[in-house]
Design a protein around this motif. Structure first.
Motif, PDB file in Angstrom:
ATOM      1  N   LEU A  81     -13.539 -11.790 147.456  1.00  0.00           N
ATOM      2  CA  LEU A  81     -13.136 -13.176 147.724  1.00  0.00           C
ATOM      3  C   LEU A  81     -14.002 -14.095 146.865  1.00  0.00           C
ATOM      4  O   LEU A  81     -15.225 -14.074 146.940  1.00  0.00           O
ATOM      5  N   LYS A 116      -9.090 -12.321 145.456  1.00  0.00           N
ATOM      6  CA  LYS A 116      -8.412 -13.563 145.796  1.00  0.00           C
ATOM      7  C   LYS A 116      -9.315 -14.752 145.498  1.00  0.00           C
ATOM      8  O   LYS A 116     -10.495 -14.773 145.841  1.00  0.00           O
ATOM      9  N   ASP A 152      -3.952  -7.552 145.203  1.00  0.00           N
ATOM     10  CA  ASP A 152      -4.273  -6.943 146.494  1.00  0.00           C
ATOM     11  C   ASP A 152      -5.774  -6.714 146.664  1.00  0.00           C
ATOM     12  O   ASP A 152      -6.226  -6.261 147.709  1.00  0.00           O
ATOM     13  N   ARG A 153      -6.515  -6.992 145.599  1.00  0.00           N
ATOM     14  CA  ARG A 153      -7.957  -6.744 145.650  1.00  0.00           C
ATOM     15  C   ARG A 153      -8.774  -8.030 145.641  1.00  0.00           C
ATOM     16  O   ARG A 153      -9.771  -8.150 146.328  1.00  0.00           O
ATOM     17  N   ASP A 211     -14.761  -5.789 155.169  1.00  0.00           N
ATOM     18  CA  ASP A 211     -14.753  -5.045 153.919  1.00  0.00           C
ATOM     19  C   ASP A 211     -14.472  -5.945 152.712  1.00  0.00           C
ATOM     20  O   ASP A 211     -13.445  -5.803 152.045  1.00  0.00           O
ATOM     21  N   TYR A 212     -15.387  -6.883 152.463  1.00  0.00           N
ATOM     22  CA  TYR A 212     -15.206  -7.715 151.268  1.00  0.00           C
ATOM     23  C   TYR A 212     -16.562  -8.172 150.732  1.00  0.00           C
ATOM     24  O   TYR A 212     -17.553  -8.204 151.469  1.00  0.00           O
ATOM     25  N   LYS A 242     -12.645  -5.620 149.130  1.00  0.00           N
ATOM     26  CA  LYS A 242     -11.938  -6.744 148.515  1.00  0.00           C
ATOM     27  C   LYS A 242     -12.949  -7.747 147.959  1.00  0.00           C
ATOM     28  O   LYS A 242     -14.124  -7.721 148.304  1.00  0.00           O
TER      29      LYS A 242
END
Lengths: 479, 341
Positions: free
Chosen positions: B203, B228, B225-226, B172-173, B201
């Motif tokens: 990345l 990075k 938290d979402r 899930d990113y 999320k």
């Protein structure tokens, strides 16, 4: 369970690897590899007082035990400890309980003190320590459920994703295989690049050979020139032949400038025997007089060159020491049995005791010095001289306009001509009183313009007069 | 063939450009050519030094340096294409972008504005003298047409190490690898995370001058938290990062080509890109192999939410993308054959 101790096999086969000191143990949890995203994670999960539970929930069993050990005792688990805690996990023990057990061990408390858990976890752990198995079982069930939810969230957090991506890479042998394929491909594709590079290396070697040959040729030419110099100037030879060299004379191969200077000196300075003769004529009587006046003592010649004056002094019973900056000159003087130091005049004089020297001479030195150095030098001379001791400074005489405008400049290391008046003033300024200002070495008679008329007289005076002058002074004697 | 490749080099820059130059040279060598690479030291300022380099290259004869006859010169960048050779092939990676599509008359110093005219004149003159003109993408060719009035053929090449990329189970990113800099517009995606309704999320891979700024932005918006910033990643991690992504997002501004969408397609991932992203628009078909949206956080967020809400559709788009890119048969062999024809 008998206490909370980190289990270790009594005789573990190998000491566990020591975590790297710089990154801290939080960083070392990925002992296999250090990559960008791992580092990013390590930053996010670096140790805090309250342990961040996320990594412990996301890792697989092995990773969990390794992480827990690194986090709480700063080392990787030994095989016994590893299998013990893996076993607990397999029995369905909640990770957080196992974590707490590791964190509360004697070694862990010693390593970093008692860990501080989130209060809800602390509460549950307490509950589970109650002596009823029912409470323990119930506590564990709740904890497992809670842990499952937390783990799911953690796995899908950005950190968890990155962690899983990083470990996914580790797990997949086929990726490694593919990497090997890539390496093989690279080898093949770089094959001709390597061949090409080898060609380039060959070319470079050839060029280097050429340069070396050229260098050798110029070296040979230099040696030939130096041989001529040796013939005309035995000092150089003496320097390399003698083993008892004066201190500082170690170089066998003068640099081009020094070499040039030696050649120049040989060409422009007179024959040593004549120089000796001249010095004896000009100054010996002055020193004999001084000895009679204030008693015997050492004499120092600054810039002694090949030591002609030192020889005159020794032959007349004076203790003579010389100093010269040029090691080849000094070597020459030394070879003739003189006491010579390689140094600059000022620092040499600094080593001489106060009021200890009968006479200091410096022939054709002053014009080589910067004025500040000359100034200091005279001061040092005064200090070193005995009361009544003599100072002799000879230098080219610029009253002779040929000297001032022409011959003075033969020597590229000459800085400025000094006039008799200014040098005398400088010497007096340092508390030395003038005995004489000698004008020396006029041109030979036959160089003069014929005729006695005022114009000829004046021209002869300006052009054929004394080429050198000397200030002879003494330190004021004790009253 | 004995071939000279010319390119520019901004010392210590390590980007797609550098790798592209190296990849071309090794592809040429692989096909048995003897290759020398000439790299001009490039600085973005001062204008006087750009001018100096331009003057140096202008007419510099490469026909037979030191008596070695050269069969062909391939130039990739400004100002190498001004060097002289009877068979000079230009394959434009880009022009000096600051003098073209990035030029802002209100922002430019008078000195650079004058230089800009000379650059356009130089490029037009040098490139019209070229034996053949190719461009890295249609976008680059279009700019050449727009600013210099010259035609060029788009000649595509595959992204580095694309054979290794593959599709894995989607997590899930979304993934956006690029240098962290203004033109790549990571800020659009970070802002988009504020609008996203899905739990997906973000990345963001890579390093660059804007790292601090983006990190502060993430913290300011409470998005840790979402979103990075994951920094550097290894080759193996690249495969995993592409492989497990739900989708690849590439909102950069007016790219020349953009490897990232190509890589995503090889990994069978849908691509979300923007209507002003340039090169990627030549590969991404809206609704079929990805989403092409307005360059706004809200639009990006919507597109990502759509994909997250329907993973089956995302998978399908990814598959279509892979088919599409495979059907284009991008290969260095073909590139070399074209450049040496």
């Amino acid at each position: 369970m008998p206490g909370f101790g980190i289990r270790r096999e009594a005789a573990s086969e190998e000491p566990p690897p020591i975590p790297e000191p710089d990154g801290g143990h939080a960083r070392a949890w990925s002992p296999a590899r250090q990559t960008g995203i791992r580092e990013a994670l390590a930053d996010a999960w670096s140790d805090r007082t309250t342990p961040d539970l996320l990594p412990f929930l996301v890792a697989d069993g092995d990773g969990f035990v390794a992480l827990a050990f690194l986090r709480f005792v700063g080392r990787l688990p030994d095989p016994g400890g590893r299998s013990h805690y893996l076993g607990l996990l397999q029995q369905g023990r909640p990770r957080l309980e196992v974590l707490a057990e590791i964190g509360a061990s004697a070694e862990a408390v010693l390593y970093q003190g008692k860990p501080k858990w989130p209060f809800w976890l602390d509460l549950m752990l307490r509950a589970m320590r109650m002596p009823f198995s029912l409470a323990r079982r119930g506590g564990r069930a709740v904890l497992r459920r809670l842990e499952g939810r937390l783990a799911r969230r953690a796995r899908n957090s950005p950190q968890g994703l990155v962690w899983r991506l990083a470990t996914a890479v580790d797990d997949r042998n086929r990726i490694r295989d593919r990497d090997m394929d890539a390496v093989a491909r690279d080898f093949k594709s770089h094959g001709d690049a390597v061949t090409q590079r080898l060609g380039a290396v060959d070319e470079r070697l050839a060029a280097a050979d050429q340069r070396l040959a050229k260098h050798e040729a110029s070296q040979a030419a230099a040696n030939a020139r130096f041989a001529v110099l040796e013939r005309d100037h035995p000092a150089v030879h003496a320097n390399s032949a003698r083993s008892d060299q004066p201190p500082g004379v170690v170089r066998a191969d003068p640099d081009p400038l020094t070499r040039y200077y030696l050649t120049l000196e040989a060409a422009f300075r007179g024959d040593p025997a004549r120089i000796r003769q001249q010095l004896e004529t000009d100054y010996l009587a002055l020193l004999v007089e001084a000895r009679e006046e204030i008693g015997d003592g050492p004499c120092i010649d600054l810039g002694c060159g090949r030591g002609e004056w030192l020889e005159v002094l020794r032959e007349n019973g004076f203790a003579a020491r010389g100093v010269d900056l040029n090691p080849y000159m000094a070597a020459d003087a030394h070879a003739r049995g003189n006491d010579v130091t390689v140094a600059d005049a000022v620092s040499f004089l600094r080593t001489i005791e106060d009021d200890s020297v009968l006479a200091i001479s410096a022939f054709h030195l002053a014009e080589h010095l910067e004025f500040a150095t000359l100034y200091e030098l005279i001061g040092e001379c005064r200090r070193a001289l005995k009361p009544g001791g003599r100072l002799i400074l000879e230098t080219p005489n610029p009253e002779n306009i040929w000297v001032a405008t022409h011959t003075f400049h033969h020597d590229p290391s000459h800085r400025n001509p000094l006039t008799p008046a200014s040098l005398e003033f400088l010497v007096n300024h340092h508390g030395l009183e003038t005995i004489a200002v000698l004008r020396l070495h006029p041109y030979p008679e036959d160089a003069r313009l014929p005729g006695q008329d005022p114009a000829s007289e004046r021209l002869n005076g300006m052009t054929c007069g004394p080429q050198d002058f000397a200030v002879v002074a003494r330190k004021t004697p004790l009253a | 063939m004995r071939i000279i490749v010319t390119a520019s080099q901004a010392p210590f820059f390590h980007g797609g450009g550098e790798r592209h130059v190296e990849n071309l040279c090794s592809a040429l060598r692989q096909q048995g050519h003897d290759v020398a690479l000439l790299r001009m030291p490039f600085k973005f300022s001062p204008a006087a030094d750009i001018e100096r380099l331009m003057a140096f290259c202008d007419g510099y004869d490469l026909a037979a340096p030191n008596g070695r006859e050269v069969d062909r010169v391939i130039s990739l960048q400004f100002p190498g294409w001004g060097m002289r050779h009877p068979r000079h092939v230009a394959w434009l990676m880009h022009q000096h972008r600051a003098a073209y599509e990035l030029f802002d008359v209100n922002d430019a110093t008078p000195e650079f504005a004058r230089l800009r005219e000379r650059i356009v004149e130089y490029d037009t003159r040098a490139l019209s003298a070229a034996t053949h003109r190719f461009a890295n993408s249609q976008r680059v060719a279009a700019r050449l047409r727009q600013y210099n009035g010259l035609q060029a053929t788009a000649l595509y090449h595959p992204p580095p190490d694309h054979e290794a990329l593959r599709c894995e189970e989607s997590w899930d990113y979304v993934f956006f690898p690029s240098r962290l800099e203004g033109l790549k517009r990571q800020d659009l995606l970070i802002e988009a995370a504020r609008h996203m309704r899905s739990s997906t999320k973000v990345l963001i891979g890579g390093e660059g001058p804007h790292h601090e700024r983006y990190q502060r932005m993430i913290e300011r918006h409470g998005l840790t938290d979402r979103v990075k910033l994951i920094g550097r990643f290894s080759d193996a991690e690249r495969i995993a990062l592409f492989g497990h992504a739900l989708a690849v997002v590439f909102p950069a501004f007016d790219e020349d080509l953009g490897y990232v969408p190509l890589e995503a397609m090889y990994a069978a991932k849908p691509v979300v890109t923007c209507s002003d992203s340039g090169g990627p628009l030549e590969f991404v078909v809206h609704g079929q192999t990805g989403e092409v949206v307005e360059p706004s956080p809200a639009a990006l967020a919507e597109a990502i939410d759509r994909l997250a809400a329907d993973p089956g559709r995302a998978r399908e788009m990814g598959r279509a993308g892979r088919e599409h890119i495979l059907s284009m048969r991008l290969s260095w062999q073909r590139v070399v054959a074209t450049l040496c024809a």
